[in-house]
Design a protein around this motif. Structure first.
Motif, mmCIF file in Angstrom:
data_model
loop_
_atom_site.group_PDB
_atom_site.id
_atom_site.type_symbol
_atom_site.label_atom_id
_atom_site.label_comp_id
_atom_site.label_asym_id
_atom_site.label_seq_id
_atom_site.Cartn_x
_atom_site.Cartn_y
_atom_site.Cartn_z
ATOM 1 N N THR A 141 -13.595 -31.515 33.786
ATOM 2 C CA THR A 141 -12.920 -31.174 32.680
ATOM 3 C C THR A 141 -12.538 -31.647 31.284
ATOM 4 O O THR A 141 -12.928 -30.826 30.325
ATOM 5 N N GLN A 142 -12.410 -33.235 31.038
ATOM 6 C CA GLN A 142 -12.361 -33.787 29.807
ATOM 7 C C GLN A 142 -13.781 -33.243 29.473
ATOM 8 O O GLN A 142 -13.548 -32.813 27.423
ATOM 9 N N LEU A 143 -15.054 -33.438 29.916
ATOM 10 C CA LEU A 143 -16.252 -33.038 29.421
ATOM 11 C C LEU A 143 -16.275 -31.529 28.712
ATOM 12 O O LEU A 143 -16.601 -31.174 27.465
ATOM 13 N N ARG A 144 -16.423 -30.833 29.585
ATOM 14 C CA ARG A 144 -16.103 -29.704 29.700
ATOM 15 C C ARG A 144 -15.085 -29.437 27.870
ATOM 16 O O ARG A 144 -15.406 -28.209 27.458
ATOM 17 N N ASP A 145 -14.028 -29.896 28.350
ATOM 18 C CA ASP A 145 -12.626 -29.004 27.246
ATOM 19 C C ASP A 145 -13.228 -29.913 26.096
ATOM 20 O O ASP A 145 -13.198 -29.493 24.943
ATOM 21 N N ALA A 146 -14.141 -30.638 25.842
ATOM 22 C CA ALA A 146 -14.749 -31.717 25.338
ATOM 23 C C ALA A 146 -15.365 -30.780 24.110
ATOM 24 O O ALA A 146 -15.736 -30.585 22.871
ATOM 25 N N ALA A 147 -16.178 -30.432 24.933
ATOM 26 C CA ALA A 147 -17.659 -29.060 24.331
ATOM 27 C C ALA A 147 -16.924 -28.122 24.099
ATOM 28 O O ALA A 147 -17.688 -27.275 22.824
ATOM 29 N N LEU A 148 -16.275 -27.664 23.982
ATOM 30 C CA LEU A 148 -15.326 -25.642 23.646
ATOM 31 C C LEU A 148 -14.226 -26.532 22.775
ATOM 32 O O LEU A 148 -13.566 -25.628 22.434
ATOM 33 N N THR A 149 -13.788 -27.663 22.142
ATOM 34 C CA THR A 149 -12.606 -27.847 21.591
ATOM 35 C C THR A 149 -13.046 -28.413 19.990
ATOM 36 O O THR A 149 -13.725 -29.369 20.160
ATOM 37 N N ASP A 150 -12.139 -28.255 19.025
ATOM 38 C CA ASP A 150 -12.913 -28.728 17.627
ATOM 39 C C ASP A 150 -11.639 -29.662 17.722
ATOM 40 O O ASP A 150 -11.198 -29.730 17.911
ATOM 41 N N PRO A 151 -12.274 -30.858 17.263
ATOM 42 C CA PRO A 151 -11.901 -31.787 17.291
ATOM 43 C C PRO A 151 -10.651 -32.154 16.337
ATOM 44 O O PRO A 151 -9.477 -33.076 16.569
ATOM 45 N N LEU A 152 -11.256 -31.671 15.176
ATOM 46 C CA LEU A 152 -9.544 -31.943 14.829
ATOM 47 C C LEU A 152 -9.018 -31.433 14.722
ATOM 48 O O LEU A 152 -6.956 -31.505 14.074
ATOM 49 N N THR A 153 -9.081 -29.877 15.394
ATOM 50 C CA THR A 153 -7.730 -29.239 14.861
ATOM 51 C C THR A 153 -7.111 -28.457 16.867
ATOM 52 O O THR A 153 -6.512 -28.047 17.076
ATOM 53 N N GLN A 154 -7.475 -29.047 17.461
ATOM 54 C CA GLN A 154 -7.828 -29.149 19.030
ATOM 55 C C GLN A 154 -7.829 -27.518 18.781
ATOM 56 O O GLN A 154 -8.201 -27.289 20.539
ATOM 57 N N LEU A 155 -7.959 -26.486 18.260
ATOM 58 C CA LEU A 155 -8.297 -25.395 18.804
ATOM 59 C C LEU A 155 -10.217 -25.076 18.912
ATOM 60 O O LEU A 155 -10.648 -26.100 19.211
ATOM 61 N N GLY A 156 -10.132 -24.019 20.077
ATOM 62 C CA GLY A 156 -11.352 -23.637 20.426
ATOM 63 C C GLY A 156 -12.850 -23.809 19.890
ATOM 64 O O GLY A 156 -12.338 -23.220 18.398
ATOM 65 N N ASN A 157 -14.068 -24.160 19.875
ATOM 66 C CA ASN A 157 -14.963 -23.682 19.230
ATOM 67 C C ASN A 157 -15.824 -22.570 18.839
ATOM 68 O O ASN A 157 -14.661 -21.593 20.064
ATOM 69 N N ARG A 158 -16.560 -22.827 18.229
ATOM 70 C CA ARG A 158 -17.764 -21.464 18.963
ATOM 71 C C ARG A 158 -17.791 -20.784 20.066
ATOM 72 O O ARG A 158 -17.607 -20.163 19.711
ATOM 73 N N ARG A 159 -18.674 -21.867 20.698
ATOM 74 C CA ARG A 159 -18.262 -21.572 21.787
ATOM 75 C C ARG A 159 -17.955 -21.021 22.777
ATOM 76 O O ARG A 159 -17.631 -19.998 23.320
ATOM 77 N N ALA A 160 -16.460 -21.882 22.698
ATOM 78 C CA ALA A 160 -15.876 -20.572 23.440
ATOM 79 C C ALA A 160 -14.677 -19.829 22.849
ATOM 80 O O ALA A 160 -14.712 -18.811 24.042
ATOM 81 N N LEU A 161 -15.439 -19.759 22.107
ATOM 82 C CA LEU A 161 -15.183 -18.592 20.835
ATOM 83 C C LEU A 161 -16.191 -16.764 21.903
ATOM 84 O O LEU A 161 -15.683 -15.866 22.879
ATOM 85 N N GLU A 162 -17.088 -18.136 21.917
ATOM 86 C CA GLU A 162 -18.482 -16.820 22.658
ATOM 87 C C GLU A 162 -18.298 -16.312 24.143
ATOM 88 O O GLU A 162 -17.990 -15.198 24.745
ATOM 89 N N ASP A 163 -17.450 -17.756 24.562
ATOM 90 C CA ASP A 163 -16.509 -16.915 26.182
ATOM 91 C C ASP A 163 -15.809 -16.645 26.492
ATOM 92 O O ASP A 163 -15.731 -15.590 27.501
ATOM 93 N N THR A 164 -15.009 -17.023 25.706
ATOM 94 C CA THR A 164 -13.582 -16.525 25.752
ATOM 95 C C THR A 164 -13.838 -14.406 25.599
ATOM 96 O O THR A 164 -12.925 -13.530 26.016
ATOM 97 N N LEU A 165 -14.372 -14.434 24.208
ATOM 98 C CA LEU A 165 -14.504 -12.624 23.784
ATOM 99 C C LEU A 165 -15.144 -12.054 24.309
ATOM 100 O O LEU A 165 -14.665 -11.094 25.484
ATOM 101 N N ARG A 166 -16.450 -12.897 25.371
ATOM 102 C CA ARG A 166 -17.280 -11.554 26.610
ATOM 103 C C ARG A 166 -16.152 -11.569 27.321
ATOM 104 O O ARG A 166 -15.744 -10.539 27.708
ATOM 105 N N LEU A 167 -15.609 -12.176 28.564
ATOM 106 C CA LEU A 167 -14.614 -12.652 29.284
ATOM 107 C C LEU A 167 -13.958 -11.456 29.391
ATOM 108 O O LEU A 167 -13.146 -10.415 29.476
#
Length: 518
Positions: free
Chosen positions: A353-379
């Motif tokens: 979970t931590q690895l997945r969150d790290a892969a989908l999270t911008d470390p500075l703002t703790q918002l989702g990153n571009r990959r997270a946007l693509e997954d969320t927008l598709r769903l």
């Protein structure tokens, strides 16, 4: 004449010895091929009865606490003895059998009515002589070979004693082999169960689901009647039954699943001390609950699954009902090893979970990153198409970030980005999704119950609210450019919506630059 008598006597002795040897050889063969050495054929028992001149031969198994169950009863005896075929003989009946069970030593009584320990039932049945020969244990129960005589007392001869003792020894050897096979079989079943529990670490299961499946896997090999999960929630403990056998009553399930204060819970005590608690005889336990004893709880174990904070912990409650055997070393090893596997599964899931969150999270703002946007927008688009609802995609760009960094330093630039992320979180709803997709680029995904329409203006108004919050937090010169695209009005595909919102954002950015120049 005398020589003839001596010869006849020698012939009779030789015949007896031959009959004895034949009987013992047949007994050994019988027990070599019989799957269960507790039960031998009527033929063998009949020969033993004839050779020892006993009225009845009995083979029984049991314990002092649980009583004795007759498995073989052959010969002519009083009608009262037939009851032994259908029920356990308890210690309250009295007699010399019980001390033999505890000592394991053979006992020959030649004159039962005059012996020190007699049973009123046996006296009434006319028992005159008895021999009890314990011959070993199988699965926790002692086997006893018993020979009965009724009527006038008759001494057990040395030959009869030899035959009975030799039979007991042979039964004992067979019992040892059967116990070894039983232990090997149990070890194999336990090993298979542990392998199945270990494989749970490879599945994407929650801690609770992992523990529930592990409980069901262990129930068969360990002969469990009930397994429950105890979860500490603050000052109370919540319990849910994960497995129950047919021996468990509905009332016992109800009692187990009652919410209890954690101070009264042995599961919480186990978690607090981070130590398993095994209770072999629950009815004798000082902190027993009488209602559970009334429902037949015999042996209980509490196994902590989450060491650390007992205020939010999870533990296994394992129980046997009825005349339950104590927890064996194999039982304890199975439960503790399974608990370790469950912990490892939980730690693995946390790490993933931590690895997945790290892969989908911008470390500075703790918002989702571009990959997270693509997954969320598709769903989100798939859900919107199915529910015929609306979706807004807002592309945002912080104006003049490069100049701000050059003027005030990257540390202040990072603070501006993080401050804008916090302002967006305050301005938008919790169900709206926020992303940082580049250096100064942000995206907001807003869901609408109906096709977007008038909701577009409200979404852009929230951007203005976020900008005001950012300015009031110490970045009074900050500005933002925004562009919005909506589903289904502006498009049906993710890439098209992203491209359109970007184009509209850059148009506004150009307007801001032209305004600054003039």
């Amino acid at each position: 004449m005398r020589s003839t008598a001596v010869a006849e006597e020698r012939a009779a002795v030789a015949e007896e010895r031959a009959a004895d040897a034949e009987y013992l050889a047949n007994l050994s063969l019988e027990l070599d091929v019989t799957a269960d050495p507790r039960i031998i054929s009527e033929h063998v028992v009949r020969r033993l009865q004839q050779l020892t001149h006993a009225d009845q031969i009995c083979i029984s198994f049991g314990t002092v606490l649980e009583g004795v169950q007759v498995l073989v009863l052959h010969g002519e005896g009083p009608p009262e003895f037939e009851m032994f075929r259908h029920q356990r003989f308890q210690r309250t009946e009295g007699g010399v059998l019980w001390e033999r069970l505890e000592s394991g030593e053979p006992l020959f009584v030649d004159d039962y009515p005059r012996s020190l320990m007699t049973s009123p039932f046996m006296l009434q049945a006319g028992l005159s002589a008895v021999a009890h020969l314990p011959f070993g244990q199988l699965d926790g129960e002692v086997g006893v070979l018993t020979a009965f005589r009724f009527g006038a007392p008759r001494l057990w001869t040395s030959r009869e004693r030899m035959l009975l003792e030799a039979t007991a020894r042979t039964l004992g050897h067979a019992l040892q082999r059967a116990q070894h096979v039983l232990e090997l079989d149990q070890a194999l079943r336990f090993s298979k169960a542990l392998a199945q529990v270990a494989r749970l670490t490879e599945l994407p299961l929650s801690l609770y689901d992992t523990a529930r499946q592990a409980a069901q896997i262990m129930a068969g090999p360990a002969q469990l009647d009930l397994v429950a999960l105890a979860q500490v929630a603050g000052e109370v403990v919540l319990r849910q039954v994960a497995f129950r056998s047919a021996a468990v009553s509905a009332e016992l399930v109800r009692l187990i699943e009652q919410q209890v204060p954690r101070s009264q819970s042995l599961a919480w005590q186990s978690l607090e001390q981070n130590e398993a608690l095994f209770i072999d005889r629950y009815p004798d336990y000082p902190r027993r609950i009488e209602a559970l004893v009334d429902e037949g709880v015999g042996a209980v174990a509490y196994i902590p699954l989450t060491p650390g904070d007992p205020g939010r912990g999870l533990a296994l409650i394992i129980a046997r009902v009825g005349d339950a055997p104590p927890w064996s070393e194999n039982d304890r090893a199975l439960f503790l090893t399974a608990a370790q596997s469950i912990r490892l599964a939980h730690e693995r899931q946390q790490a993933l979970t931590q690895l997945r969150d790290a892969a989908l999270t911008d470390p500075l703002t703790q918002l989702g990153n571009r990959r997270a946007l693509e997954d969320t927008l598709r769903l989100s688009l798939a859900e919107a198409r199915e529910s015929r609802s609306g979706l807004s995609l807002i592309s945002l760009d912080l104006d003049g970030l490069k100049a701000f960094n050059d003027r005030e330093g990257h540390h202040r630039g990072d603070a501006l980005l993080a401050g804008f992320a916090r302002s967006l979180q305050l301005a938008f709803r919790g169900e709206d999704a926020l992303f940082r997709v580049g250096g100064d680029e942000f995206v907001v995904l807003v869901k609408h119950a109906d096709p977007a329409g008038a909701a577009v203006g409200g979404s852009l108004a929230r951007v203005e609210v976020a900008l005001e919050k950012l300015r009031s937090s110490g970045f009074d010169q900050a500005d933002v450019s925004a562009g919005i695209a909506t589903f289904p009005d502006d498009g049906d595909e993710a890439e098209a919506l992203l491209r359109l919102s970007d184009q509209r954002m850059y148009l506004q950015k150009q307007e801001h630059r032209a305004y600054i120049r003039t």
